[in-house]
Each structure stands twice: as structure tokens, then as C-alpha cells.
Design an enzyme around this catalytic site. Structure first.
Site, PDB file in Angstrom:
ATOM      1  N   ASP A  62      78.869  10.026   4.724  1.00  0.00           N
ATOM      2  CA  ASP A  62      79.085   9.091   5.831  1.00  0.00           C
ATOM      3  C   ASP A  62      78.532   7.734   5.406  1.00  0.00           C
ATOM      4  O   ASP A  62      77.448   7.310   5.818  1.00  0.00           O
ATOM      5  CB  ASP A  62      78.359   9.633   7.070  1.00  0.00           C
ATOM      6  CG  ASP A  62      78.603   8.777   8.297  1.00  0.00           C
ATOM      7  OD1 ASP A  62      79.604   8.035   8.316  1.00  0.00           O
ATOM      8  OD2 ASP A  62      77.786   8.848   9.234  1.00  0.00           O
TER       9      ASP A  62
HETATM   10  C1  SPV Z   1      78.463   9.937  13.924  1.00  0.00           C
HETATM   11  O1  SPV Z   1      78.670  10.975  14.554  1.00  0.00           O
HETATM   12  O2  SPV Z   1      79.040   9.668  12.874  1.00  0.00           O
HETATM   13  C2  SPV Z   1      77.500   8.965  14.424  1.00  0.00           C
HETATM   14  C3  SPV Z   1      76.437   9.431  15.256  1.00  0.00           C
HETATM   15  O3  SPV Z   1      77.592   7.820  14.086  1.00  0.00           O
HETATM   16  S1  SPV Z   1      75.080   9.705  14.240  1.00  0.00           S
HETATM   17  O4  SPV Z   1      75.476  10.482  13.109  1.00  0.00           O
HETATM   18  O5  SPV Z   1      74.185  10.410  15.159  1.00  0.00           O
HETATM   19  O6  SPV Z   1      74.532   8.420  13.852  1.00  0.00           O
HETATM   20 MG    MG Z   2      78.993   7.491  12.607  1.00  0.00          MG
END
Ligand code: SPV
Ligand code: MG
Length: 301
Positions: A62
Site C-alpha cells: 500500500d
Molecule cells: C485503507 O484501508 O487503505 C486505509 C485505512 O487507508 S488504513 O489502512 O487504516 O490507513
Molecule cells: Mg488507504
């Protein structure tokens, strides 16, 4: 002044209605079409298209490793398969105000009901990654919010501004200053992220927040909080941001290991979804009925 004439859209209106209603609403994470269907089946009224879990579903981090066009293609597969609105996690907006503007126009065209953008730099990295995070310039980010609003092609398209002030350690004053600036710039709702193991930051923020704008919490690292505690502090929406993906990883791992170890499906086949379940989730029946109708039509000719 909007650049494009925005048109009414049922999905965007549904999301706006849900998020802006003072009654607490819950959004469920989905990362592909099947998880979207399952969330709808459970009764959720809106989906969170999570950057973390969509990236993970593609074996990626991510960290903007997926391009925005790839992300939008994946989110479209969810949008197309459910009749509940999808709030897309659009990271930090994929670039400057101009890139975000083009993205917003495309997202509107692909049926996305709203987006959430966070005040970090591009490329961003997940808030829980053990790394020092940097906040975007407040003026620049506010301008991105205005640009997103100016480029929406659907009346009720929702732009959620997410502040990472607590995640970066900038604290309460910065969180309030930023949330206020983003609302002034046109944000329809504010999401305040926290990575603490207790909900203190959200509760304190909610108690200090005096704007009539929905406040969203993501209780991932403080899972023991109950909705009432957040609601009493003024939080109006909760996002379960990653639970479907986490559940499926655990389930897949257990079954895969059992099959590998036991060389037989005898012990697990009753604890997993049936083939009929897959048919049900993908509307196989509709196809069979349509096929029968087609054959009947041919016989009549
Ligand atoms: C996601 O779900 O990608 C988010 C929320 O941005 S978190 O991972 O909690 O930051
Ligand atoms: Mg996110």
C-alpha cells in the site's frame, strides 16, 4: 465554480445521505467483486474500497505501487457488481491537483460514489507502516480538495478529507487546523486517522470538533472501542477498513495448510463455501434462466 456541469446520480446521493445522516453509519471494506457482494449481502449500505487491501489483493504494498488507473479498474469491478455505493480510498490523490482532477472525472464516470484523500505526500505509504510520515502542505492539500470538488461530474459525489495529523505526531491543534481548512476548501466529510491502540485521539478530536460536517473514524488499531464511545464523541461514521481481507487471509491459510498436510479435503470441505454459494454470489441462476428463455424463443420462431 465547478468546471463541469454535475448531474444527479443515485449512487452518489445514497452515499451522501448515509454519511451525512446524523445516525451512525458503518462502511465495510471490500477489495474485489466477491468481497463487495458479501458485504452487501451482510446488509452494509456502503463499501470502503481500501487501498491497503486492494493493493494486497494484487500482491502489492500500500504505497502507490498500483497506478490510479489500475486502482480504478479494480474498484470498478466492485461498483459493477453491487447496488450499494462505493467510497474509494484515493490515497493522497495520486499527484498534484491536476492529476487528482482528472482522476475525479474518471472516477465519477466509472460509478464511484465518493473518494477519500489523505494529507500525505505522493507516493504515500500506509499509515501503519513503521516509518516516519510527512504531512502535505496544508494550503496545497486544501487546493486539491477544491480541485476535486470542481471536477466532480455528479451532484452528490462525496469528497472526504482525511487528516494524518495524529499519525505523523503533529497533534490535536494541527488536526483541528487541517480539518477546518479542508472543510473551508469544500470537503464534505472529515476522516481522522489514528494509530493509537486506544481511541483517545478520536474522542478528544470529536469533542473539540464543532463543524456541522460528518466525522469518520477507522478503528483498526483500537479495535476494542464500541461504536457508542465514538458516537458520544461526535463520530458519525465508522469504516471497517480491512477486516474482509484479514478474514480471508486467515481462512485461506488454514484451509490451504490443512489440504497440504492431510492430502484430503474430507476434514475441511464442510467448513468452506459450497460451489452453490459461488453460483449464488455470481448470479448463475440469472444466466440459466436467460438461457432457457433464449432457447424457448428460438423454438417459437
Ligand atoms: C485503507 O484501508 O487503505 C486505509 C485505512 O487507508 S488504513 O489502512 O487504516 O490507513
Ligand atoms: Mg488507504
Amino acid at each position: 465554480m465547478p468546471l463541469t456541469e454535475a448531474k444527479p446520480d443515485a449512487s452518489a446521493s445514497a452515499l451522501r445521505h448515509l454519511i451525512c445522516d446524523p445516525e451512525m453509519a458503518f462502511l465495510m471494506e471490500a477489495h474485489n467483486a466477491i468481497s463487495a457482494r458479501i458485504a452487501g449481502e451482510a446488509g452494509f449500505k456502503a463499501l470502503w474500497a481500501s487501498s491497503l487491501t486492494i493493493s494486497a489483493s494484487m500482491g502489492l504494498r500500500d504505497a502507490n505501487e498500483l497506478t490510479w488507473t489500475e486502482s480504478l479498474d479494480l474498484v470498478s469491478a466492485m461498483v459493477d457488481t453491487v447496488d450499494i455505493p462505493v467510497l474509494m480510498d484515493a490515497d493522497s490523490g495520486y499527484g498534484d491537483f491536476n492529476i487528482l482532477s482528472r482522476f475525479v472525472r474518471k472516477a465519477c464516470g466509472r460509478g464511484v460514489a465518493g473518494i477519500c484523500i489523505e494529507d500525505k505526500l505522493f507516493p504515500k505509504i500506509n499509515s501503519f507502516a513503521p516509518v516516519k510520515q510527512t504531512l502535505a502542505d496544508i494550503g496545497e492539500f486544501s487546493h486539491k480538495i477544491s480541485a476535486a470538488k470542481d471536477n466532480q461530474t455528479k451532484d452528490d459525489f462525496l469528497v472526504v478529507a482525511r487528516t494524518e495529523a495524529f499519525v505523523t505526531g503533529a497533534g490535536m491543534d494541527a488536526a483541528l487546523e487541517r480539518a477546518n481548512a479542508y472543510v473551508d476548501a469544500g470537503a464534505d466529510a472529515v476522516l481522522v486517522q489514528s494509530k493509537k491502540s486506544v481511541p483517545d485521539e478520536l474522542v478528544a478530536f470529536g469533542n473539540a470538533w464543532d463543524r456541522d460536517v460528518p466525522l469518520i473514524a477507522v478503528p483498526t488499531t483500537y479495535p476494542d472501542v464500541c461504536a457508542e464511545t465514538l458516537q458520544n464523541a461526535g463520530v458519525t461514521n465508522i469504516i471497517w477498513a480491512n477486516h474482509s481481507m484479514r478474514a480471508s487471509i486467515e481462512a485461506m491459510r488454514n484451509v490451504t495448510k490443512a489440504l497440504f498436510d492431510q492430502r484430503s479435503s474430507a476434514k475441511i470441505s464442510h467448513n468452506i463455501a459450497s460451489i452453490e454459494d459461488i453460483f449464488e454470489l455470481t448470479d448463475m441462476k440469472d444466466l440459466l434462466v436467460a438461457g432457457e428463455e433464449q432457447r424457448a424463443g428460438q423454438q417459437d420462431d
